[in-house]
Enzyme design. Structure first.
Site, PDB file in Angstrom:
ATOM      1  N   HIS A   1      30.782  60.183  47.124  1.00 50.94           N
ATOM      2  CA  HIS A   1      31.959  60.198  48.021  1.00 50.94           C
ATOM      3  C   HIS A   1      32.288  58.806  48.564  1.00 50.94           C
ATOM      4  O   HIS A   1      32.826  58.664  49.651  1.00 50.94           O
ATOM      5  CB  HIS A   1      31.743  61.158  49.206  1.00 50.94           C
ATOM      6  CG  HIS A   1      31.217  62.490  48.811  1.00 50.94           C
ATOM      7  ND1 HIS A   1      32.022  63.559  48.487  1.00 50.94           N
ATOM      8  CD2 HIS A   1      29.935  62.935  48.643  1.00 50.94           C
ATOM      9  CE1 HIS A   1      31.278  64.601  48.152  1.00 50.94           C
ATOM     10  NE2 HIS A   1      30.006  64.247  48.231  1.00 50.94           N
TER      11      HIS A   1
ATOM     12  N   SER B   1      47.248  33.277  44.940  1.00 47.35           N
ATOM     13  CA  SER B   1      48.523  33.772  45.432  1.00 47.35           C
ATOM     14  C   SER B   1      49.501  32.614  45.536  1.00 47.35           C
ATOM     15  O   SER B   1      49.093  31.463  45.718  1.00 47.35           O
ATOM     16  CB  SER B   1      48.286  34.424  46.794  1.00 47.35           C
ATOM     17  OG  SER B   1      49.400  34.256  47.630  1.00 47.35           O
TER      18      SER B   1
ATOM     19  N   LYS C   1      43.492  32.774  48.565  1.00 52.64           N
ATOM     20  CA  LYS C   1      43.238  34.002  47.808  1.00 52.64           C
ATOM     21  C   LYS C   1      42.546  33.793  46.470  1.00 52.64           C
ATOM     22  O   LYS C   1      42.816  32.855  45.747  1.00 52.64           O
ATOM     23  CB  LYS C   1      44.564  34.740  47.551  1.00 52.64           C
ATOM     24  CG  LYS C   1      45.182  35.393  48.767  1.00 52.64           C
ATOM     25  CD  LYS C   1      44.313  36.464  49.418  1.00 52.64           C
ATOM     26  CE  LYS C   1      44.087  37.684  48.599  1.00 52.64           C
ATOM     27  NZ  LYS C   1      45.156  38.643  48.601  1.00 52.64           N
TER      28      LYS C   1
ATOM     29  N   GLU D   1      42.510  44.517  37.658  1.00 52.32           N
ATOM     30  CA  GLU D   1      43.645  45.371  38.029  1.00 52.32           C
ATOM     31  C   GLU D   1      44.471  45.705  36.799  1.00 52.32           C
ATOM     32  O   GLU D   1      44.941  46.833  36.627  1.00 52.32           O
ATOM     33  CB  GLU D   1      44.507  44.664  39.090  1.00 52.32           C
ATOM     34  CG  GLU D   1      43.780  44.540  40.422  1.00 52.32           C
ATOM     35  CD  GLU D   1      44.407  43.516  41.366  1.00 52.32           C
ATOM     36  OE1 GLU D   1      44.233  43.656  42.563  1.00 52.32           O
ATOM     37  OE2 GLU D   1      45.068  42.568  40.900  1.00 52.32           O
TER      38      GLU D   1
END
Ligand code: ARG
Length: 463
Positions: free
Chosen positions: A160, A281, A287, A294
């Protein structure tokens, strides 16, 4: 040359094809990747026609020399693909006629584009599956290597997405080895199932020429010829099979990508990715984003959609060939390219992945991940039923939580308030490392089991 003169397949029509029809009907941009297999298949077919004396020796020679010339033209980028000629098959046939004249027209004796296209696709897929198999094996080897270096790394096993029990990080990584092992088996099975030669099925009914399908089967290195001409030209099970195998493999990669994204988040900070797999970024200079992972996650969605698309194309088609089937190529190449690129990225990411052992261990220490171990100790040492020990362990956790300490920092006197027979051996049992090493059941997370499984995996992968 005008397109009208070019197009040998419109002799029955009084009108030129409309612009829109030409656009929807033309597939050459999507099927020209099959040029090698198309030529290979045509040479085998022509050889068989010659052996069966359907064409002469000198015709075969001209055809095969012409086809080989076309192959080199395409490879050298000197071939002009014409969308008016519909597909790769007609483009090659047309060029053959330009090169050797009317004899080129004999190549299509006892053949149809319907059996031709499935032959091309199957030949291409056999090579492509080999390529995928070797990429998966490379990925598995990287996983094994990372695992070997992380047998002692304590990691919060989760259910979980909540800390559950301590595990070895190697054990977690090796879970993916198992998934990719199943993918390997699945692709091998897909390859075995598609290994039937379609050539000779004709448009749908077979042919009245005295052909030898076993000869083309041998020449093209298929295992056997297909056995029903109608099924042969309308079947795309082998493609659905392949895309299904790809979709499962991409699901496995997407799950791993998702974990890597979470682990590398500065909120969790269990791992760092190599700079070569990160992007930044355009506005936030600090970043470091895991774009590669992704995209692997998103590529899985595309592959899953490709599976759904081909299944939807197939489900309502009456036997045998319908032009709907032409749309399969796009789904096939999209699946193949996305899958292979995803595996390549995953290999590079795992290679450069660095673990932050301290943070992994802290995550375990800041939780009560050894509460099950405490319950197990009560069963083994004080003869509790598991249900009773589970209840007592929960109470002890509540007590420790109120006191603001973890189980290993509770005093023995605190433990003895719950049961006077609890003794100091409990501390050894609930240490993080013993929690891991106690799980000696076959396939469990103890270092001894993990080492054993890594050894087995290495044996498997080297054979
Ligand atoms: N380009 C076609 C395809 O990929 C080849 C088969 C064409 N057959 C036909 N009867 N029009 O499906």
């Amino acid at each position: 040359m005008s397109s009208k003169k070019n197009n040998k397949l419109r002799k029955r029509f009084k009108k030129e094809a409309s612009g829109a029809f030409k656009s929807i009907n033309s597939s050459v941009e999507l099927d020209k990747f099959l040029f090698r297999e198309d030529i290979e298949g045509s040479i085998a077919h022509a050889k068989m026609l010659e052996s069966k004396k359907i064409i002469s020796k000198s015709d075969f020679k001209k055809i095969s020399i012409g086809l080989k010339k076309i192959l080199s033209e395409i490879e050298l980028g000197k071939f002009t693909f014409k969308s008016d000629l519909e597909d790769i098959h007609m483009n090659i046939e047309n060029r053959l006629e330009e090169l050797i004249g009317e004899v080129a027209g004999k190549l299509h004796t006892a053949r149809s584009r319907n059996d031709q296209v499935v032959t091309d696709v199957k030949l291409w897929m056999k090579k492509d599956i080999d390529n995928i198999l070797s990429k998966i094996i490379k990925l598995q080897k990287i996983i094994i290597k990372k695992s070997e270096n992380n047998i002692d790394t304590l990691f919060p096993g989760m259910t979980h997405f909540q800390t559950a029990q301590p595990v070895s990080f190697a054990h977690h990584l090796m879970a993916y080895y198992e998934m990719f092992k199943r993918d390997l088996e699945r692709f091998n099975q897909s390859k075995r199932r598609l290994d039937q030669n379609p050539l000779g099925a004709g448009a749908l009914a077979g042919t009245s020429f005295d052909i030898n399908r076993y000869q083309t089967t041998k020449l093209l290195k298929f295992k056997e010829p297909t056995r029903n001409s109608l099924d042969t030209v309308s079947d795309r099970d082998f493609m659905m099979d392949y895309i299904f195998s790809s979709s499962l493999c991409s699901i496995h990669m997407s799950r791993l990508a998702e974990e890597i994204i979470l682990w590398s988040s500065d909120l969790i900070n269990f791992i760092n990715l190599g700079d070569d797999m990160l992007s930044s970024s355009s506005i936030m200079p600090q970043k470091k984003n895991p774009d590669a992972m992704e995209l692997v996650r998103a590529k899985a969605s595309i592959i899953i959609s490709n599976l759904s698309a081909i299944q939807n194309v197939m489900k309502g088609l009456p036997l045998t060939y319908s032009k709907d089937l032409q749309e399969d190529k796009n789904l096939l190449t999209s699946t193949s390219a996305n899958l292979k690129l995803s595996i390549d990225c995953m290999i590079d990411v795992i290679k450069g992945l660095k673990t932050n052992e301290k943070n992994m261990e802290n995550a375990l220490r800041s939780s009560y991940s050894n509460a099950t171990e405490l319950a197990d100790w009560l069963v083994k040492n004080l003869n509790y039923s598991f249900r009773k020990s589970h209840g007592l362990s929960a109470k002890i956790v509540n007590f420790a939580e109120k006191k603001g300490v973890k189980l290993d920092k509770l005093n023995l006197s605190d433990y003895q308030e719950f049961d006077k027979n609890i003794n100091k051996t409990v501390y050894n049992a609930i240490s993080l490392q013993s929690s891991v090493d106690n799980k000696k059941s076959f396939g469990g997370t103890s270092r001894s089991q993990v080492k054993k499984m890594i050894k087995l995996a290495k044996k498997e992968i080297l054979k």
